[in-house]
Design an enzyme around this catalytic site. Structure first.
Site: not given
Length: 163
Positions: A76-77, A113-114, A128
């Site tokens: 990934c860039h 993707m981000e 969590d």
């Protein structure tokens, strides 16, 4: 069918060369959900979870996750993000929270993707922080809603995911 661009002529994984691409304004929006017990849902909404402001912490975690995408996803860039925003929408009937991540940049490659990473990290943070109350929470429906910019143009998701 589109060709895979992350492989060279020998079938080896490569990072795609984007040096010849034009810089354009790019935006991606992704979303996902986390469902939980009634008790857990109410504690998160009220801000009464022992660990504190669950959605506030998850928002920061999602932003941080989006910024670290290139460190988590091979090939990934690295992007210079100009905006990352995480929003949460409570969904009373399903006892869930929808997380929406918007990511923007001006660059040579997209921010899908981000946006997807931001959503995942935000939802994992909720899990969590709440697992002491409800270990059966379920993260689901993570998908790209839309993206704009770049050579491939705009994308708007118009149908449910494929089975």
């Amino acid at each position: 069918m589109a060709e895979f661009t992350h492989f060279n002529q020998f079938g080896e994984a490569i990072m795609v060369d984007v040096s010849e691409k034009q810089e354009t304004a790019r935006e991606a929006v992704a979303e996902g959900r986390i469902s939980m017990s009634e008790e857990c849902f109410q504690k998160v909404r009220e801000g009464s979870m022992k660990k504190g402001d669950v959605l506030g912490v998850a928002r920061i975690a999602g932003i941080m996750g989006a910024k670290k995408t290139s460190e988590l996803i091979p090939l990934c860039h690295i992007l210079n993000l100009t905006k990352v925003e995480i929003q949460f929408e409570p969904e009373e009937q399903s006892r869930s929270f929808k997380a929406v991540c918007t990511a923007r940049t001006v660059g040579k490659t997209g921010v899908e993707m981000e946006a997807l990473t931001g959503v995942n990290i935000a939802l994992l943070t909720i899990y969590d922080m709440c697992k002491a109350v409800d270990k059966s929470m379920e993260i689901s429906d993570i998908h790209l809603c839309r993206k704009s910019g770049g050579k491939s143009g705009d994308f708007f998701r118009s149908s449910p995911p494929r089975e």
